[in-house]
Structure formats: C-alpha cells, structure tokens
Write a protein that holds these residues in place. Sequence first.
Motif, PDB file in Angstrom:
ATOM      1  N   VAL A 242       0.849  -1.191   0.000  1.00 60.56           N
ATOM      2  CA  VAL A 242       0.000   0.000   0.000  1.00 60.56           C
ATOM      3  C   VAL A 242       0.883   1.239   0.000  1.00 60.56           C
ATOM      4  CG1 VAL A 242      -1.813   1.238   1.252  1.00 60.56           C
ATOM      5  CG2 VAL A 242      -1.816  -1.270   1.192  1.00 60.56           C
ATOM      6  N   THR A 243       1.915   1.201   0.827  1.00 56.72           N
ATOM      7  CA  THR A 243       2.909   2.281   0.861  1.00 56.72           C
ATOM      8  C   THR A 243       4.293   1.653   0.978  1.00 56.72           C
ATOM      9  OG1 THR A 243       2.969   2.504   3.275  1.00 56.72           O
ATOM     10  CG2 THR A 243       1.334   3.841   2.089  1.00 56.72           C
ATOM     11  N   ILE A 244       5.281   2.355   0.470  1.00 56.15           N
ATOM     12  CA  ILE A 244       6.686   1.987   0.670  1.00 56.15           C
ATOM     13  C   ILE A 244       7.441   3.292   0.886  1.00 56.15           C
ATOM     14  CG2 ILE A 244       8.784   1.004  -0.313  1.00 56.15           C
ATOM     15  CD1 ILE A 244       7.033  -0.755  -2.115  1.00 56.15           C
ATOM     16  N   ASP A 245       8.085   3.386   2.031  1.00 56.25           N
ATOM     17  CA  ASP A 245       8.933   4.544   2.327  1.00 56.25           C
ATOM     18  C   ASP A 245      10.372   4.067   2.422  1.00 56.25           C
ATOM     19  OD1 ASP A 245       6.815   6.482   2.577  1.00 56.25           O
ATOM     20  OD2 ASP A 245       6.318   5.538   4.491  1.00 56.25           O
ATOM     21  N   ILE A 246      11.245   4.757   1.724  1.00 57.51           N
ATOM     22  CA  ILE A 246      12.658   4.416   1.683  1.00 57.51           C
ATOM     23  C   ILE A 246      13.444   5.515   2.407  1.00 57.51           C
ATOM     24  CG2 ILE A 246      14.669   4.064   0.178  1.00 57.51           C
ATOM     25  CD1 ILE A 246      12.538   1.874  -0.155  1.00 57.51           C
ATOM     26  N   THR A 247      14.345   5.101   3.298  1.00 57.49           N
ATOM     27  CA  THR A 247      15.221   6.062   3.972  1.00 57.49           C
ATOM     28  C   THR A 247      16.645   5.512   3.980  1.00 57.49           C
ATOM     29  OG1 THR A 247      14.766   5.089   6.151  1.00 57.49           O
ATOM     30  CG2 THR A 247      13.376   6.953   5.472  1.00 57.49           C
ATOM     31  N   ASN A 248      17.556   6.378   4.326  1.00 58.88           N
ATOM     32  CA  ASN A 248      18.985   6.023   4.468  1.00 58.88           C
ATOM     33  C   ASN A 248      19.531   5.301   3.241  1.00 58.88           C
ATOM     34  OD1 ASN A 248      18.860   7.114   7.051  1.00 58.88           O
ATOM     35  ND2 ASN A 248      18.399   5.156   7.988  1.00 58.88           N
ATOM     36  N   GLN A 249      19.165   5.774   2.068  1.00 56.15           N
ATOM     37  CA  GLN A 249      19.632   5.118   0.843  1.00 56.15           C
ATOM     38  C   GLN A 249      21.062   5.530   0.526  1.00 56.15           C
ATOM     39  OE1 GLN A 249      17.059   3.825  -2.419  1.00 56.15           O
ATOM     40  NE2 GLN A 249      18.012   5.465  -3.604  1.00 56.15           N
ATOM     41  N   ASN A 250      21.840   4.537   0.144  1.00 55.34           N
ATOM     42  CA  ASN A 250      23.231   4.751  -0.234  1.00 55.34           C
ATOM     43  C   ASN A 250      23.467   4.046  -1.558  1.00 55.34           C
ATOM     44  OD1 ASN A 250      26.117   3.591  -0.316  1.00 55.34           O
ATOM     45  ND2 ASN A 250      26.261   5.237   1.178  1.00 55.34           N
ATOM     46  N   VAL A 251      24.077   4.736  -2.515  1.00 55.96           N
ATOM     47  CA  VAL A 251      24.351   4.175  -3.842  1.00 55.96           C
ATOM     48  C   VAL A 251      25.856   4.144  -4.051  1.00 55.96           C
ATOM     49  CG1 VAL A 251      24.029   4.464  -6.333  1.00 55.96           C
ATOM     50  CG2 VAL A 251      22.182   5.107  -4.760  1.00 55.96           C
ATOM     51  N   GLN A 252      26.355   2.972  -4.429  1.00 53.44           N
ATOM     52  CA  GLN A 252      27.778   2.817  -4.741  1.00 53.44           C
ATOM     53  C   GLN A 252      27.885   2.261  -6.148  1.00 53.44           C
ATOM     54  OE1 GLN A 252      29.831   0.063  -2.184  1.00 53.44           O
ATOM     55  NE2 GLN A 252      31.825   0.559  -3.026  1.00 53.44           N
ATOM     56  N   ILE A 253      28.632   2.945  -7.010  1.00 57.13           N
ATOM     57  CA  ILE A 253      28.807   2.533  -8.395  1.00 57.13           C
ATOM     58  C   ILE A 253      30.170   1.849  -8.536  1.00 57.13           C
ATOM     59  CG2 ILE A 253      28.927   3.280 -10.814  1.00 57.13           C
ATOM     60  CD1 ILE A 253      26.209   3.923  -9.601  1.00 57.13           C
ATOM     61  N   VAL A 254      30.164   0.649  -9.142  1.00 55.12           N
ATOM     62  CA  VAL A 254      31.391  -0.078  -9.433  1.00 55.12           C
ATOM     63  C   VAL A 254      31.304  -0.515 -10.888  1.00 55.12           C
ATOM     64  CG1 VAL A 254      32.860  -2.028  -8.811  1.00 55.12           C
ATOM     65  CG2 VAL A 254      31.482  -0.917  -7.038  1.00 55.12           C
ATOM     66  N   GLY A 255      31.942   0.231 -11.764  1.00 56.97           N
ATOM     67  CA  GLY A 255      31.858  -0.066 -13.193  1.00 56.97           C
ATOM     68  C   GLY A 255      30.437   0.087 -13.679  1.00 56.97           C
ATOM     69  N   ASN A 256      29.869  -0.984 -14.273  1.00 54.33           N
ATOM     70  CA  ASN A 256      28.483  -0.927 -14.763  1.00 54.33           C
ATOM     71  C   ASN A 256      27.514  -1.579 -13.776  1.00 54.33           C
ATOM     72  OD1 ASN A 256      29.172  -3.637 -15.185  1.00 54.33           O
ATOM     73  ND2 ASN A 256      27.980  -3.776 -17.062  1.00 54.33           N
ATOM     74  N   THR A 257      27.943  -1.674 -12.515  1.00 55.53           N
ATOM     75  CA  THR A 257      27.121  -2.263 -11.462  1.00 55.53           C
ATOM     76  C   THR A 257      26.911  -1.229 -10.369  1.00 55.53           C
ATOM     77  OG1 THR A 257      28.108  -4.422 -11.931  1.00 55.53           O
ATOM     78  CG2 THR A 257      26.968  -4.190  -9.827  1.00 55.53           C
ATOM     79  N   ALA A 258      25.705  -1.224  -9.811  1.00 53.91           N
ATOM     80  CA  ALA A 258      25.408  -0.322  -8.699  1.00 53.91           C
ATOM     81  C   ALA A 258      24.882  -1.152  -7.536  1.00 53.91           C
ATOM     82  CB  ALA A 258      24.375   0.719  -9.105  1.00 53.91           C
ATOM     83  N   ILE A 259      25.369  -0.824  -6.362  1.00 53.17           N
ATOM     84  CA  ILE A 259      24.897  -1.451  -5.134  1.00 53.17           C
ATOM     85  C   ILE A 259      24.121  -0.396  -4.369  1.00 53.17           C
ATOM     86  CG2 ILE A 259      25.570  -2.569  -2.979  1.00 53.17           C
ATOM     87  CD1 ILE A 259      28.258  -3.254  -4.489  1.00 53.17           C
ATOM     88  N   VAL A 260      22.870  -0.702  -4.085  1.00 52.77           N
ATOM     89  CA  VAL A 260      22.009   0.234  -3.357  1.00 52.77           C
ATOM     90  C   VAL A 260      21.619  -0.426  -2.035  1.00 52.77           C
ATOM     91  CG1 VAL A 260      19.802   1.473  -3.370  1.00 52.77           C
ATOM     92  CG2 VAL A 260      21.104   1.216  -5.496  1.00 52.77           C
ATOM     93  N   ARG A 261      21.829   0.295  -0.961  1.00 53.25           N
ATOM     94  CA  ARG A 261      21.372  -0.150   0.355  1.00 53.25           C
ATOM     95  C   ARG A 261      20.385   0.888   0.865  1.00 53.25           C
ATOM     96  NH1 ARG A 261      23.816  -4.235   2.869  1.00 53.25           N
ATOM     97  NH2 ARG A 261      25.754  -5.023   2.012  1.00 53.25           N
ATOM     98  N   HIS A 262      19.309   0.398   1.488  1.00 51.96           N
ATOM     99  CA  HIS A 262      18.362   1.332   2.084  1.00 51.96           C
ATOM    100  C   HIS A 262      17.522   0.632   3.152  1.00 51.96           C
ATOM    101  CE1 HIS A 262      15.688   0.129  -1.520  1.00 51.96           C
ATOM    102  NE2 HIS A 262      15.193  -0.483  -0.463  1.00 51.96           N
ATOM    103  N   HIS A 263      16.837   1.456   3.907  1.00 49.51           N
ATOM    104  CA  HIS A 263      15.874   0.990   4.905  1.00 49.51           C
ATOM    105  C   HIS A 263      14.493   1.154   4.279  1.00 49.51           C
ATOM    106  CE1 HIS A 263      14.188   0.248   8.879  1.00 49.51           C
ATOM    107  NE2 HIS A 263      13.340   1.215   8.615  1.00 49.51           N
ATOM    108  N   LEU A 264      13.667   0.114   4.389  1.00 48.68           N
ATOM    109  CA  LEU A 264      12.328   0.134   3.817  1.00 48.68           C
ATOM    110  C   LEU A 264      11.306  -0.040   4.932  1.00 48.68           C
ATOM    111  CD1 LEU A 264      11.001  -1.704   0.735  1.00 48.68           C
ATOM    112  CD2 LEU A 264       9.999  -2.267   2.940  1.00 48.68           C
ATOM    113  N   TYR A 265      10.343   0.844   4.928  1.00 41.17           N
ATOM    114  CA  TYR A 265       9.178   0.692   5.802  1.00 41.17           C
ATOM    115  C   TYR A 265       7.964   0.680   4.876  1.00 41.17           C
ATOM    116  CZ  TYR A 265       5.329   1.391   8.917  1.00 41.17           C
ATOM    117  OH  TYR A 265       4.137   1.231   9.575  1.00 41.17           O
TER     118      TYR A 265
END
Length: 148
Positions: free
Chosen positions: A83-106
């Motif tokens: 019904v809802t998704i809230d994302i906080t504390n997102q961090n994006v790290q790029i390594v070549g053509n790959t991205a690693i995303v970490r976040h908190h989901l409520y």
Amino acid sequence: MIKKFLFVVSFLMVIAVSAQKKNDNTQSVTEASEKLRLAMISGDKSSLESLILPELTYGHSGGHIDDAKEFVEKLVSKKSDFVTIDITNQNVQIVGNTAIVRHHLYATTADLGKAPGDVTLDNVLVWVKIKKDWKLLARQAVKVEKKK
C-alpha cells in the motif's frame, strides 16, 4: 612549460568528466530505484518488467527467493500488495556498470486483501547498466536488527 600546462589541464578535465559521469550514474540509479518503488506499489506488470533482468533473484527476509516471473506475478496478483513503501537512508555505490544500493524500507501491506500489515526491512539491491538503462539483477532483504 606549455606541454606541462596542457597536460595538467587535460588531466583535470578527465577527472571532472569522470566525476560528472559518476554523479549522473548515481542519479540514474536513484531514479531507477524510485521507479521500482512506485511499480511495486502499483503492481503494474509492464513497469515492473521494464526495470528487471530476466535473471533476477529476489530474496525475502524470511528466506524465500523469487525469480523474475514470481516477483512480477506476486505484485500483479496482489499476493504481495504494498500500500505504501517509504525508503530512507539510501546509499548508492557505483562499481563499473554495477550499482549497489542499500536502504531501509518501511511499508504497509494488504496482501490478498488482508488487514494492513507493517514491514520494516533493510535491503541491498544490485543494479546493472544495460546500454543506458539500469536493470535490477538482485535484491536481498533482511529483518531490521532490534536495538537493545
């Protein structure tokens, strides 16, 4: 002297272009992550399919792993209904053509029309750049560690 000056200017330009490209990629991954969040809420099949790779592995915090087909089917059928998704504390790290995303989901859920539930997770997502688009290859959720 002029050669040294031109070398330094060229070097600085390469660094500036590289930094701009990294910023552009970070912004593009952030935008793809937001499109995924909205598609998971809407359950729109074409939106979901446009954001993922056929090889997707989607790990749930309870241990179940969905492939791409299961991931899309569960959201379209409302077996998994966000019904809802809230994302906080997102961090994006790029390594070549790959991205690693970490976040908190409520999120609030209403799976198959059940009374609303609450979900609090930490996620890691792996995006791969295919041509000019970022596609989700992997996602793993973990339950948030309770603070003592």
